[in-house]
Design a protein around this motif. Structure first.
Motif, PDB file in Angstrom:
ATOM      1  N   SER A 487     -17.696  -5.239  22.920  1.00 21.79           N
ATOM      2  CA  SER A 487     -17.019  -6.173  22.013  1.00 21.79           C
ATOM      3  C   SER A 487     -16.022  -7.045  22.769  1.00 21.79           C
ATOM      4  CB  SER A 487     -16.299  -5.397  20.904  1.00 21.79           C
ATOM      5  OG  SER A 487     -17.205  -4.658  20.121  1.00 21.79           O
ATOM      6  N   SER A 488     -15.328  -6.443  23.741  1.00 25.27           N
ATOM      7  CA  SER A 488     -14.369  -7.209  24.535  1.00 25.27           C
ATOM      8  C   SER A 488     -15.063  -8.267  25.363  1.00 25.27           C
ATOM      9  CB  SER A 488     -13.572  -6.264  25.446  1.00 25.27           C
ATOM     10  OG  SER A 488     -12.859  -5.308  24.692  1.00 25.27           O
ATOM     11  N   LEU A 489     -16.206  -7.906  25.957  1.00 24.33           N
ATOM     12  CA  LEU A 489     -16.976  -8.894  26.730  1.00 24.33           C
ATOM     13  C   LEU A 489     -17.445 -10.031  25.830  1.00 24.33           C
ATOM     14  CD1 LEU A 489     -19.116  -6.578  29.053  1.00 24.33           C
ATOM     15  CD2 LEU A 489     -17.446  -8.279  29.793  1.00 24.33           C
ATOM     16  N   LEU A 490     -17.909  -9.674  24.642  1.00 23.03           N
ATOM     17  CA  LEU A 490     -18.378 -10.703  23.716  1.00 23.03           C
ATOM     18  C   LEU A 490     -17.233 -11.610  23.267  1.00 23.03           C
ATOM     19  CD1 LEU A 490     -20.785  -8.539  21.515  1.00 23.03           C
ATOM     20  CD2 LEU A 490     -21.441 -10.406  23.064  1.00 23.03           C
ATOM     21  N   GLN A 491     -16.055 -11.044  22.997  1.00 21.19           N
ATOM     22  CA  GLN A 491     -14.911 -11.853  22.576  1.00 21.19           C
ATOM     23  C   GLN A 491     -14.422 -12.748  23.705  1.00 21.19           C
ATOM     24  OE1 GLN A 491     -11.723  -9.892  20.449  1.00 21.19           O
ATOM     25  NE2 GLN A 491     -13.110  -8.276  19.756  1.00 21.19           N
ATOM     26  N   SER A 492     -14.486 -12.250  24.946  1.00 20.02           N
ATOM     27  CA  SER A 492     -14.016 -13.047  26.077  1.00 20.02           C
ATOM     28  C   SER A 492     -14.894 -14.268  26.307  1.00 20.02           C
ATOM     29  CB  SER A 492     -13.984 -12.191  27.347  1.00 20.02           C
ATOM     30  OG  SER A 492     -13.046 -11.156  27.214  1.00 20.02           O
ATOM     31  N   ARG A 493     -16.130 -14.212  25.808  1.00 19.23           N
ATOM     32  CA  ARG A 493     -17.012 -15.371  25.959  1.00 19.23           C
ATOM     33  C   ARG A 493     -16.506 -16.560  25.155  1.00 19.23           C
ATOM     34  NH1 ARG A 493     -22.927 -13.526  24.423  1.00 19.23           N
ATOM     35  NH2 ARG A 493     -23.221 -15.775  24.557  1.00 19.23           N
ATOM     36  N   GLY A 494     -15.756 -16.282  24.105  1.00 18.91           N
ATOM     37  CA  GLY A 494     -15.251 -17.374  23.272  1.00 18.91           C
ATOM     38  C   GLY A 494     -16.405 -18.163  22.665  1.00 18.91           C
ATOM     39  N   ASP A 495     -16.274 -19.470  22.792  1.00 21.95           N
ATOM     40  CA  ASP A 495     -17.298 -20.366  22.240  1.00 21.95           C
ATOM     41  C   ASP A 495     -18.337 -20.743  23.272  1.00 21.95           C
ATOM     42  OD1 ASP A 495     -15.950 -20.396  19.811  1.00 21.95           O
ATOM     43  OD2 ASP A 495     -14.634 -22.047  20.475  1.00 21.95           O
ATOM     44  N   HIS A 496     -18.295 -20.083  24.446  1.00 21.54           N
ATOM     45  CA  HIS A 496     -19.241 -20.419  25.505  1.00 21.54           C
ATOM     46  C   HIS A 496     -20.651 -20.021  25.087  1.00 21.54           C
ATOM     47  CE1 HIS A 496     -20.850 -20.963  29.535  1.00 21.54           C
ATOM     48  NE2 HIS A 496     -21.382 -19.754  29.457  1.00 21.54           N
ATOM     49  N   GLU A 497     -21.560 -20.954  25.109  1.00 23.14           N
ATOM     50  CA  GLU A 497     -22.952 -20.688  24.751  1.00 23.14           C
ATOM     51  C   GLU A 497     -23.846 -21.043  25.932  1.00 23.14           C
ATOM     52  OE1 GLU A 497     -24.084 -19.237  22.201  1.00 23.14           O
ATOM     53  OE2 GLU A 497     -22.263 -19.144  20.997  1.00 23.14           O
ATOM     54  N   ALA A 498     -24.551 -20.053  26.436  1.00 23.58           N
ATOM     55  CA  ALA A 498     -25.483 -20.285  27.544  1.00 23.58           C
ATOM     56  C   ALA A 498     -26.858 -20.635  26.993  1.00 23.58           C
ATOM     57  CB  ALA A 498     -25.563 -19.036  28.415  1.00 23.58           C
ATOM     58  N   ASP A 499     -27.744 -21.115  27.882  1.00 22.26           N
ATOM     59  CA  ASP A 499     -29.097 -21.448  27.461  1.00 22.26           C
ATOM     60  C   ASP A 499     -29.869 -20.198  27.041  1.00 22.26           C
ATOM     61  OD1 ASP A 499     -28.570 -24.092  27.991  1.00 22.26           O
ATOM     62  OD2 ASP A 499     -29.330 -23.990  30.050  1.00 22.26           O
ATOM     63  N   SER A 500     -29.517 -19.051  27.657  1.00 23.86           N
ATOM     64  CA  SER A 500     -30.172 -17.804  27.297  1.00 23.86           C
ATOM     65  C   SER A 500     -29.115 -16.706  27.169  1.00 23.86           C
ATOM     66  CB  SER A 500     -31.203 -17.413  28.365  1.00 23.86           C
ATOM     67  OG  SER A 500     -30.570 -17.285  29.640  1.00 23.86           O
ATOM     68  N   VAL A 501     -29.448 -15.646  26.444  1.00 24.64           N
ATOM     69  CA  VAL A 501     -28.510 -14.541  26.246  1.00 24.64           C
ATOM     70  C   VAL A 501     -28.350 -13.796  27.573  1.00 24.64           C
ATOM     71  CG1 VAL A 501     -28.062 -12.409  24.984  1.00 24.64           C
ATOM     72  CG2 VAL A 501     -29.198 -14.324  23.848  1.00 24.64           C
ATOM     73  N   PRO A 502     -27.113 -13.562  28.027  1.00 25.64           N
ATOM     74  CA  PRO A 502     -26.903 -12.870  29.308  1.00 25.64           C
ATOM     75  C   PRO A 502     -27.489 -11.464  29.303  1.00 25.64           C
ATOM     76  CG  PRO A 502     -24.882 -13.920  28.556  1.00 25.64           C
ATOM     77  CD  PRO A 502     -25.850 -13.986  27.421  1.00 25.64           C
ATOM     78  N   ARG A 503     -27.934 -11.028  30.481  1.00 23.72           N
ATOM     79  CA  ARG A 503     -28.460  -9.686  30.643  1.00 23.72           C
ATOM     80  C   ARG A 503     -27.306  -8.713  30.823  1.00 23.72           C
ATOM     81  NH1 ARG A 503     -31.575  -8.298  35.728  1.00 23.72           N
ATOM     82  NH2 ARG A 503     -32.312  -6.207  35.295  1.00 23.72           N
ATOM     83  N   LEU A 504     -27.418  -7.526  30.277  1.00 19.79           N
ATOM     84  CA  LEU A 504     -26.383  -6.504  30.402  1.00 19.79           C
ATOM     85  C   LEU A 504     -27.027  -5.216  30.912  1.00 19.79           C
ATOM     86  CD1 LEU A 504     -23.456  -5.541  29.894  1.00 19.79           C
ATOM     87  CD2 LEU A 504     -24.198  -4.859  27.599  1.00 19.79           C
ATOM     88  N   ILE A 505     -26.472  -4.675  32.008  1.00 20.24           N
ATOM     89  CA  ILE A 505     -26.936  -3.411  32.578  1.00 20.24           C
ATOM     90  C   ILE A 505     -25.784  -2.417  32.496  1.00 20.24           C
ATOM     91  CG2 ILE A 505     -27.814  -2.238  34.625  1.00 20.24           C
ATOM     92  CD1 ILE A 505     -28.911  -4.938  35.554  1.00 20.24           C
ATOM     93  N   ILE A 506     -26.055  -1.247  31.940  1.00 17.90           N
ATOM     94  CA  ILE A 506     -25.046  -0.193  31.841  1.00 17.90           C
ATOM     95  C   ILE A 506     -25.491   0.975  32.705  1.00 17.90           C
ATOM     96  CG2 ILE A 506     -23.783   1.357  30.313  1.00 17.90           C
ATOM     97  CD1 ILE A 506     -24.361  -0.557  28.026  1.00 17.90           C
TER      98      ILE A 506
END
Length: 577
Positions: A487-506
Motif C-alpha cells: 500500500s505504501s508503494l502504491l501511495q508513493s506512486r501518486g498520480d504517476h501512470e506508466a504505460d504498463s503496470v510495474p512488476r513486483l517480486i517478493i
C-alpha cells in the motif's frame, strides 16, 4: 528524533557565495593535488620509469581528476551525483601498477587499466543484484589487504636516501613527518587539523634540508607554463602477452574493490552533506561509480594512475567549513585543470624526498586499513562474519609475506593466485557465497504492483507463516506488514501512470526474523524518508499517511533502496510459534 548535521551551512543544491566557494575549493585543492602528485610519483618511481613519463602521468592525473571532480558535482544522465566528491589518483592501484611496470611495460599497464574500468561500469549497472555478495565485510577485507600490500612499498621508500647521505637520515626524516602529522591530526582543531598532513610533509622536508637530502634544482629549472611532451604518452598494448593475462585478474579484483569503495563513498557523501540526512538514493551511488569508472577509463587511455574519491578529505573539508554546495566541486575541478599547466607548482611537490613520501603513504595506508575495519564492523559481526574476516585476512597477509603457490601451480598461476590481495578477496567472496547458498531456502512470488495483487500476496504470506509454524498473532503481523508495504508503494506512486503496470517480486528469507524484499520498478519518493518524516510529526496521521504509520508499527525495520529502474524495500518482521 532524526539526526541533524548542525554544522552544515550550505547544502548541495543551495547557492553559495562565489568567494566562499572558491576559498573552500582552494583548501580542498591543496590536499587533492598533494595526494595526486605523491601517489603518482610513488607509483612511477617504484616502477623505475623516466622523469618524462612522470611529468606526463602527473599532468594527465590532474586533468582527469579535475574533469571527474567537476562531473561528480553535476548531473549528466547517469553520471554525476550533484555532490562535492574530490577525485584523483589514489593508492588502490599503486601496488598492481608497480607490478605491471616491473613485469611488463607502460602500454601493458595502460591496457590493463582500460579493461579494469569495465568492472566499475558493470558494478554500477548490477549493483542491485550483487548487494548480497559484495557486502561491507567483503569490501572491508579488500581495503585492509590493499593497505597491507601498499605498506611494504611505503616502508621501502623510507630507506631510500641519496648517495653520500647516512642511511639513518631516511628513518629520521620519515619519523619527523609521521610524528608531526599524527600529533596535529589527533590534537589540533579547525583548519590546523585539515592541514595536518601538509604540515607533517613540510616538517619532514625541513629535516631533509638539514641532513642534505633536499634538492631545489628541479623547482628552479621548472617552467611556469608548459605542456608535457606528448611522446611520453605510453599508448596501449593491442597484443596482450602472457604477463598481461597473468595480471588481468589482479587488476579486475582491485577495480572491483575500488568500485565497491566508491559505492560506500556515494552513501557517505549523501549523509554528511545535508542538515537533515535523507535515506540513501542509490541512483546517486550508481552515478558515483559510473563517473569514477569513466575516470579509470580516461586514466588507462592516458596511461596514468586511476582515480578514487578522497572521502576522508571531503568529509573533513565539509565538517570544518560547513559548505557542501556543488559549486565547490566545480571550483575544485577548474583549479586542478589550471594547475596541470603550471609545472612550477608540480615541481615543488616532486622535490619531496622519498622518505617523506614513504611516511605519508604509510599514514594514508593506515587510515585505509581502519576504514576497512569500519566497513567490516558497521553491520555487526556475528560468528560467521568473524570467520570470513579471520580466514580471508590470514590467507591474504600470509601469502603476501611468502608466496608458497608458485612451486605448486607454476610461475603463471602461482603468481596470480599467490598474490595476497587476490587470494584474500577471493576467499572472502567464496565464503560469503557459501553462507548465502546454505542459508534457509527463500521463497519467491512474482506479481504486479497493483491493488488487485493484494489477495495473492496475502495467500503467499499465510503459506510462509504456516511453514514457519508461527502463531496467529505473528501471522497477522506478517500479513499486515506485507499489505502495508505494498500500500505504501502504491501511495508513493501518486498520480504517476506508466504505460504498463510495474512488476513486483517478493522474496522471503526466513531466519530469526523474516526478511521480506519487495523489488519493484518505481521512481518516486523514498519510503524511509516518509517514515522518518512521520516520526517527527504529531501522532494523528493524515488519511494518506495511514499505511506508513501502520508499517512502522508492524515491521521491526524498513530499508528502502532506490536504483535506476528498480526499487528494493526490505522489511523485517519478528514472529514466534
Amino acid at each position: 528524533m532524526a539526526r541533524v548535521n548542525e554544522y552544515i551551512r550550505y547544502q548541495p543544491d543551495e547557492r553559495c557565495p562565489p568567494f566562499l566557494s572558491i576559498s573552500v575549493a582552494f583548501q580542498g585543492v591543496v590536499i587533492a593535488m598533494a595526494n595526486m602528485v605523491l601517489f603518482v610519483t610513488v607509483a612511477v618511481r617504484a616502477g623505475n620509469q623516466s622523469d618524462d613519463y612522470l611529468l606526463w602521468a602527473i599532468f594527465s592525473a590532474l586533468i582527469i581528476g579535475g574533469v571527474i571532480t567537476a562531473l561528480q558535482a553535476g548531473r549528466v544522465g547517469k553520471l554525476g551525483t550533484g555532490h562535492v566528491l574530490m577525485t584523483g589518483a589514489g593508492p588502490h592501484f599503486i601496488a598492481v601498477s608497480v607490478l605491471a611496470m616491473t613485469k611488463g611495460d607502460l602500454p601493458m599497464l595502460a591496457s590493463l587499466i582500460v579493461i579494469s574500468s569495465l568492472v566499475q561500469f558493470a558494478l554500477a549497472k548490477w549493483l542491485p543484484l550483487l548487494r548480497r555478495v559484495i557486502t561491507p565485510v567483503v569490501s572491508g577485507i579488500a581495503l585492509m589487504l590493499i593497505a597491507v600490500t601498499a605498506m611494504t612499498i611505503a616502508v621501502d621508500r623510507i630507506s631510500e636516501v641519496p648517495e653520500g647521505v647516512q642511511s639513518t637520515a631516511g628513518p629520521a626524516v620519515a619519523a619527523t613527518t609521521l610524528v608531526v602529522a599524527t600529533m596535529l591530526a589527533m590534537r589540533a582543531s579547525g583548519i590546523w587539523r585539515l592541514w595536518a598532513p601538509l604540515i607533517g610533509i613540510a616538517s619532514g622536508c625541513a629535516v631533509a634540508v638539514l641532513l642534505g637530502m633536499y634538492d631545489l634544482q628541479r623547482v628552479i629549472d621548472a617552467q611556469w607554463l608548459h605542456i608535457p611532451d606528448i611522446t611520453a604518452w605510453p599508448g596501449l598494448d593491442l597484443r596482450p602477452s602472457v604477463e598481461f593475462w597473468t595480471l588481468l585478474p589482479v587488476f579486475l579484483i582491485v577495480s572491483l574493490v575500488s568500485s565497491v569503495k566508491m559505492s560506500s563513498d556515494g552513501v557517505v557523501i549523501q549523509r554528511i552533506s545535508r542538515v537533515r540526512p535523507q535515506a540513501t538514493d542509490f541512483r546517486l551511488v550508481q552515478a558515483a561509480v559510473n563517473t569514477n569508472g569513466l575516470g579509470v577509463l580516461l586514466s588507462g587511455i592516458a596511461g596514468t594512475l586511476p582515480p578514487v574519491i578522497y572521502t576522508p578529505s571531503v568529509v573533513t573539508l565539509i565538517n570544518l567549513t560547513g559548505v557542501a554546495a556543488r559549486s565547490v566541486g566545480y571550483a575544485i575541478g577548474a583549479i586542478l585543470i589550471v594547475l596541470a599547466f603550471l609545472p612550477k607548482a608540480t615541481a615543488v611537490l616532486l622535490t619531496i624526498p622519498s622518505p617523506v613520501m614513504g611516511a605519508f603513504l604509510l599514514m594514508i595506508m593506515g587510515l585505509l586499513f581502519v576504514e576497512g575495519m569500519r566497513m567490516v564492523f558497521q553491520g555487526g559481526l556475528d560468528h560467521r562474519k568473524a570467520l570470513v574476516v579471520g580466514v580471508a585476512l590470514s590467507i591474504g597477509v600470509g601469502l603476501e609475506s611468502q608466496n608458497i603457490l608458485t612451486d605448486v601451480l607454476g610461475q603463471t598461476w602461482g603468481i596470480l593466485l599467490g598474490n595476497g590481495m587476490t587470494a584474500g578477496v577471493l576467499a572472502a567472496i567464496l565464503m560469503t557465497l557459501f553462507i548465502e547458498l546454505t542459508s534457509p531456502r527463500h521463497t519467491r512470488l512474482e506479481t504486479t504492483l497493483d491493488i488487485s495483487a493484494l489477495s495473492r500476496i496475502d495467500r503467499f504470506l499465510c503459506e510462509l507463516a504456516s511453514k514457519l509454524k508461527w502463531n496467529d498473532t505473528s501471522t497477522e503481523r506478517l500479513r499486515a506488514a506485507g499489505e502495508e508495504t505494498v500500500s505504501s508503494l502504491l501511495q508513493s506512486r501518486g498520480d504517476h501512470e506508466a504505460d504498463s503496470v510495474p512488476r513486483l517480486i517478493i522474496v522471503a528469507r526466513p531466519g530469526e526474523t523474516v526478511e521480506l524484499e519487495f523489488l519493484a520498478v518505481f521512481d518516486e519518493e523514498n519510503i524511509e524518508d516518509r517514515l522518518a518524516h512521520l516520526s517527527e510529526q504529531a501522532q494523528v496521521p493524515e488519511e494518506h499517511e495511514i499505511s506508513f504509520w501502520l508499517l512502522r508499527h508492524y515491521a521491526s525495520s524498513v530499508h528502502h533502496r532506490k536504483y535506476h529502474g528498480l526499487d528494493i524495500v526490505s522489511v523485517h518482521v519478528e514472529g514466534s510459534r
